[in-house]
Write a protein that holds these residues in place. Structure first.
Motif, PDB file in Angstrom:
ATOM      1  N   ILE A  55      52.437  75.416  53.107  1.00 16.56           N
ATOM      2  CA  ILE A  55      51.180  76.002  53.585  1.00 16.56           C
ATOM      3  C   ILE A  55      50.724  77.111  52.643  1.00 16.56           C
ATOM      4  O   ILE A  55      49.574  77.169  52.232  1.00 16.56           O
ATOM      5  CB  ILE A  55      51.340  76.491  55.038  1.00 16.56           C
ATOM      6  CG1 ILE A  55      51.382  75.276  55.966  1.00 16.56           C
ATOM      7  CG2 ILE A  55      50.179  77.421  55.426  1.00 16.56           C
ATOM      8  CD1 ILE A  55      51.745  75.589  57.394  1.00 16.56           C
ATOM      9  N   ILE A  56      51.664  77.980  52.239  1.00 17.79           N
ATOM     10  CA  ILE A  56      51.292  79.043  51.295  1.00 17.79           C
ATOM     11  C   ILE A  56      50.799  78.436  49.987  1.00 17.79           C
ATOM     12  O   ILE A  56      49.850  78.901  49.375  1.00 17.79           O
ATOM     13  CB  ILE A  56      52.494  79.991  51.040  1.00 17.79           C
ATOM     14  CG1 ILE A  56      52.842  80.753  52.324  1.00 17.79           C
ATOM     15  CG2 ILE A  56      52.169  80.988  49.925  1.00 17.79           C
ATOM     16  CD1 ILE A  56      54.108  81.595  52.224  1.00 17.79           C
ATOM     17  N   GLY A  57      51.426  77.316  49.585  1.00 21.25           N
ATOM     18  CA  GLY A  57      51.055  76.671  48.332  1.00 21.25           C
ATOM     19  C   GLY A  57      49.833  75.787  48.433  1.00 21.25           C
ATOM     20  O   GLY A  57      49.474  75.100  47.480  1.00 21.25           O
ATOM     21  N   CYS A  58      49.194  75.775  49.611  1.00 23.95           N
ATOM     22  CA  CYS A  58      47.971  74.984  49.817  1.00 23.95           C
ATOM     23  C   CYS A  58      48.188  73.491  49.607  1.00 23.95           C
ATOM     24  O   CYS A  58      47.276  72.746  49.248  1.00 23.95           O
ATOM     25  CB  CYS A  58      46.829  75.468  48.930  1.00 23.95           C
ATOM     26  SG  CYS A  58      46.200  77.050  49.448  1.00 23.95           S
ATOM     27  N   LEU A  59      49.431  73.045  49.797  1.00 26.59           N
ATOM     28  CA  LEU A  59      49.685  71.604  49.771  1.00 26.59           C
ATOM     29  C   LEU A  59      49.436  71.032  51.166  1.00 26.59           C
ATOM     30  O   LEU A  59      49.256  69.838  51.335  1.00 26.59           O
ATOM     31  CB  LEU A  59      51.131  71.323  49.359  1.00 26.59           C
ATOM     32  CG  LEU A  59      51.479  71.558  47.880  1.00 26.59           C
ATOM     33  CD1 LEU A  59      52.991  71.584  47.688  1.00 26.59           C
ATOM     34  CD2 LEU A  59      50.858  70.481  47.001  1.00 26.59           C
ATOM     35  N   ASP A  60      49.461  71.921  52.157  1.00 30.63           N
ATOM     36  CA  ASP A  60      49.340  71.495  53.548  1.00 30.63           C
ATOM     37  C   ASP A  60      48.486  72.505  54.299  1.00 30.63           C
ATOM     38  O   ASP A  60      48.278  73.628  53.826  1.00 30.63           O
ATOM     39  CB  ASP A  60      50.744  71.414  54.168  1.00 30.63           C
ATOM     40  CG  ASP A  60      50.796  70.383  55.283  1.00 30.63           C
ATOM     41  OD1 ASP A  60      49.715  69.898  55.688  1.00 30.63           O
ATOM     42  OD2 ASP A  60      51.907  70.073  55.737  1.00 30.63           O
ATOM     43  N   LYS A  61      47.960  72.086  55.432  1.00 28.35           N
ATOM     44  CA  LYS A  61      47.128  73.001  56.232  1.00 28.35           C
ATOM     45  C   LYS A  61      47.827  73.312  57.548  1.00 28.35           C
ATOM     46  O   LYS A  61      48.476  72.446  58.131  1.00 28.35           O
ATOM     47  CB  LYS A  61      45.780  72.343  56.525  1.00 28.35           C
ATOM     48  CG  LYS A  61      44.923  72.304  55.299  1.00 28.35           C
ATOM     49  CD  LYS A  61      43.483  71.903  55.459  1.00 28.35           C
ATOM     50  CE  LYS A  61      43.045  70.982  56.519  1.00 28.35           C
ATOM     51  NZ  LYS A  61      41.610  70.655  56.393  1.00 28.35           N
ATOM     52  N   THR A  72      40.180  85.269  50.922  1.00 29.10           N
ATOM     53  CA  THR A  72      39.447  84.069  51.344  1.00 29.10           C
ATOM     54  C   THR A  72      40.281  83.305  52.350  1.00 29.10           C
ATOM     55  O   THR A  72      41.470  83.058  52.118  1.00 29.10           O
ATOM     56  CB  THR A  72      39.184  83.152  50.142  1.00 29.10           C
ATOM     57  OG1 THR A  72      38.644  83.939  49.092  1.00 29.10           O
ATOM     58  CG2 THR A  72      38.226  82.029  50.501  1.00 29.10           C
ATOM     59  N   GLU A  73      39.651  82.933  53.457  1.00 24.81           N
ATOM     60  CA  GLU A  73      40.403  82.124  54.408  1.00 24.81           C
ATOM     61  C   GLU A  73      40.447  80.693  53.905  1.00 24.81           C
ATOM     62  O   GLU A  73      39.430  80.025  53.761  1.00 24.81           O
ATOM     63  CB  GLU A  73      39.767  82.165  55.807  1.00 24.81           C
ATOM     64  CG  GLU A  73      40.621  81.363  56.762  1.00 24.81           C
ATOM     65  CD  GLU A  73      40.189  81.431  58.212  1.00 24.81           C
ATOM     66  OE1 GLU A  73      39.304  82.238  58.536  1.00 24.81           O
ATOM     67  OE2 GLU A  73      40.758  80.677  59.016  1.00 24.81           O
ATOM     68  N   VAL A  74      41.659  80.213  53.612  1.00 21.92           N
ATOM     69  CA  VAL A  74      41.788  78.877  53.036  1.00 21.92           C
ATOM     70  C   VAL A  74      42.287  77.863  54.063  1.00 21.92           C
ATOM     71  O   VAL A  74      42.363  76.681  53.771  1.00 21.92           O
ATOM     72  CB  VAL A  74      42.721  78.873  51.802  1.00 21.92           C
ATOM     73  CG1 VAL A  74      42.123  79.700  50.677  1.00 21.92           C
ATOM     74  CG2 VAL A  74      44.102  79.375  52.167  1.00 21.92           C
TER      75      VAL A  74
END
Lengths: 232, 404
Positions: A55-61, A72-74
């Motif tokens: 999640i931190i790595g933006c591989l997953d939500k 920024t809210e990702v």
């Protein structure tokens, strides 16, 4: 203080549906990581530390909760937006190196730049610089299979660094290396953190690796169990 | 990621696995090669037919009697016996678009020279026949208008008849017998070669009057060969001939003609139409190879996607979007089939040349069939590359990274 926060996790929950049953991998994690920090996420397997890294790595939500990266809210981003975040703001280092086979160190390092709008000449220069910073000057043309384990991990670090990301996520970076080489790799991380001020998040179950970090976040059963300051 | 970068990534990926890339492209190489070689055979046949018609003279028209119907029974074409020598003369005199005519009758008969004999077609023709048919005399000369009018017993031999009766010995001035009638040999025609299974050189020309009186005992002719002044005036010549003959044969307006006029370009057209069908047929069969080659590409690309799941995961983790992965794999497929296409074009041209060298078949490789093959192989790449590429792009980065 607010300006200094790089990563803000706010009641992050992640639920996987396996068949008909639900698995609660993260049950509400809230934590903030400052710019320039070096933290270790620790926990036994199945604790949810990999999910947290994804999640931190933006591989997953996350299923629920807010994740704010550099203001920024990702957590609401779609796949393409997340790919862009991974490209610009995040660098990964994996246990199994994850380099392209039969490909030179330089080409491997250039990889993230292929997916950004950097031209070929600049990309090459940036990759050379990045390789130099991990001590691989002169090894640029070596193919992956001609490099030792430690060298491969250095290429992976160079690749993670090449886009000057906000944070480097290292998932068991020494797991496939012997103790001596592992120490060398960890020294590169601490050096990058101390002299360049790069934020580093280590994910590991190895306390010796975690000691290199300023603090360790212990995860168990999808929750933060305790936070340990390492006195560095 | 722009086009150049995508192509570079795709080329690098292909270069990393040269043997597999070659084997994948092999299907397309053979497919394109087969299409080009097959179509070249069809085109060669077409060119051959066209050349033969050209040799005959494309300003040629044929006038034949029509089919006679008697109390509802139709005879075959040419069953009227209303065509006379005078009709031919009238066409020559009254049609200004006509330059030469030759009244024709023909029969088959045994031809005897000394102790040899040969069965051949006997053509009774006018003195203009060689000009109309664009057919030169190799040796001696054709009979003159006077010799035709006088019904002289003279003849010109086709080269095959000459070979069979004289075996290379001088023939001019010698006498051959057709139905026991002696004919003096005036000359030998140039060899024309074969049309299909028929030799055009197995023929003897005699004056048509002689043929009518001595061999057939008829007073009507079987057809008239007409040469129009030029290629452009064939239609005009045809109209004039029809008008002259209708008046001469006293055919009431609206009644059916007792003759028909055909021009060479119509006949040539229908002949080249049949070779066109041959080309389509051959090309169609060869296209199946190309299709199989395309399926081969899809197959290998699917295997390649499975094999490279890890690579796809790595690319995604450093920021490759779905579109980037899709384009990379699609470009790989297109590059493979285009490279296959180029090699296939060389293979096709090479085999076409080999075919025309080693067999009697003529082959013609048209630039248009090269362009078509190239275009087609490109589309094969897009079509069969899309599914594997889409599959690759839809992978989840986490699963892909963890894939063993």
């Amino acid at each position: 203080m607010q300006n200094n926060v790089l990563i803000e996790l706010n009641d992050i929950k992640k639920i996987y549906t396996v068949g008909e049953s639900e698995v609660h991998a993260l049950k509400g994690v809230s934590y903030s990581i400052r710019k320039g920090d070096m933290v270790a996420i620790m926990g036994p397997s199945g604790s949810g530390k990999s999910t947290m890294m994804n999640i931190i790595g933006c591989l997953d939500k996350p299923t629920a909760g807010r994740y704010i990266l550099e203001g920024t809210e990702v957590s609401t981003f779609d796949k393409n937006q997340l790919a862009r975040i991974r490209n610009k703001q995040i660098g990964f280092v994996f246990q199994t190196f994850n380099l392209l086979a039969r490909t030179s160190a330089l080409e491997n390092t250039e990889l993230p730049l292929l997916y950004s709008d950097v031209n070929a000449k600049t990309a090459k220069e940036m990759a050379m610089k990045s390789l130099e910073s991990v001590g691989l000057k002169g090894r640029e043309t070596h193919k992956t299979n001609q490099l030792s384990g430690g060298e491969r991990q250095r290429v992976a670090i160079a690749r993670a660094l090449v886009n000057s990301p906000a944070v480097i996520l290292a998932d068991e970076p020494t797991g496939n290396l012997d103790t001596k080489t592992g120490d060398e790799i960890m020294k590169i991380f601490t050096q990058l953190n101390e002299s360049e001020g790069i934020t580093i998040i280590l994910v590991t179950h190895d306390p010796e690796v975690a000691e290199f970090a300023r603090r360790s976040i212990h995860i168990r059963d999808g929750l933060i169990e305790r936070i340990e300051e390492n006195g560095r | 990621m722009n086009f150049i970068k995508t192509s570079r990534v795709a080329l690098m990926a292909l270069a990393r696995n040269k043997m597999r890339s070659f084997l994948t492209a092999l299907g397309i190489i053979i497919g394109v090669g087969a299409v080009i070689a097959m179509v070249s055979i069809g085109q060669g046949a077409k060119a051959d037919v066209e050349k033969r018609f050209d040799e005959m003279g494309s300003n040629l028209l044929f006038v034949r009697p029509g089919s006679m119907s008697f109390r509802g029974r139709h005879g075959g074409g040419g069953s009227y016996q209303t065509m006379k020598e005078a009709d031919a003369q009238a066409i020559l005199d009254n049609c200004d678009a006509v330059t030469y005519v030759s009244p024709n009758v023909n029969t088959r008969s045994q031809v005897i020279y000394q102790n040899k004999n040969w069965n051949s077609s006997i053509y009774g023709v006018g003195h203009s026949y060689p000009i109309i048919r664009n057919w030169d005399i190799q040796d001696g000369q054709f009979f003159s208008e006077q010799q035709v009018k006088a019904g002289q017993k003279v003849c010109i031999l086709g080269s095959e008849v000459y070979e069979n009766l004289f075996e290379g010995a001088p023939a001019i001035g010698q006498v051959v017998r057709i139905k026991r009638i002696p004919f003096r040999v005036l000359g030998v025609m140039e060899a024309k070669g074969e049309t299909g299974f028929m030799s055009r050189d197995d023929v003897i020309f005699i004056p048509f009057k002689t043929a009518m009186m001595r061999l057939l005992g008829v007073d009507s002719i079987q057809s008239i060969d007409v040469s129009a002044a030029s290629l452009d005036s064939t239609a005009e010549a045809q109209a004039q001939i029809e008008e002259v003959l209708r008046i001469r044969h006293k055919i009431a307006p609206g009644a059916e003609d007792d003759f028909n006029v055909r021009n060479m370009s119509d006949i040539a057209e229908s002949a080249s139409e049949s070779t066109r069908i041959l080309t389509i047929l051959l090309g169609g069969i060869a296209s199946i190879y190309l299709l199989v080659g395309g399926i081969g590409i899809m197959n290998i690309m699917l295997v390649s996607v499975t094999e490279r799941i890890r690579e796809i995961g790595i690319r995604m983790s450093v920021g490759a979007k779905e579109r980037d992965i899709l384009l990379q794999f699609l470009t790989e497929a297109i590059v493979l089939s285009l490279l296959g296409g180029i090699l296939g074009i060389f293979l096709g041209i090479g085999s076409a040349q080999l075919i025309s060298r080693l067999s009697p078949m003529q082959t013609v490789v048209l630039p248009s069939s090269i362009a078509l093959a190239f275009l087609f192989s490109g589309s094969v790449g897009v079509f069969f590359g899309f599914y594997p590429a889409r599959k690759a792009s839809k992978l989840d980065p986490i699963d892909a990274l963890r894939y063993e």
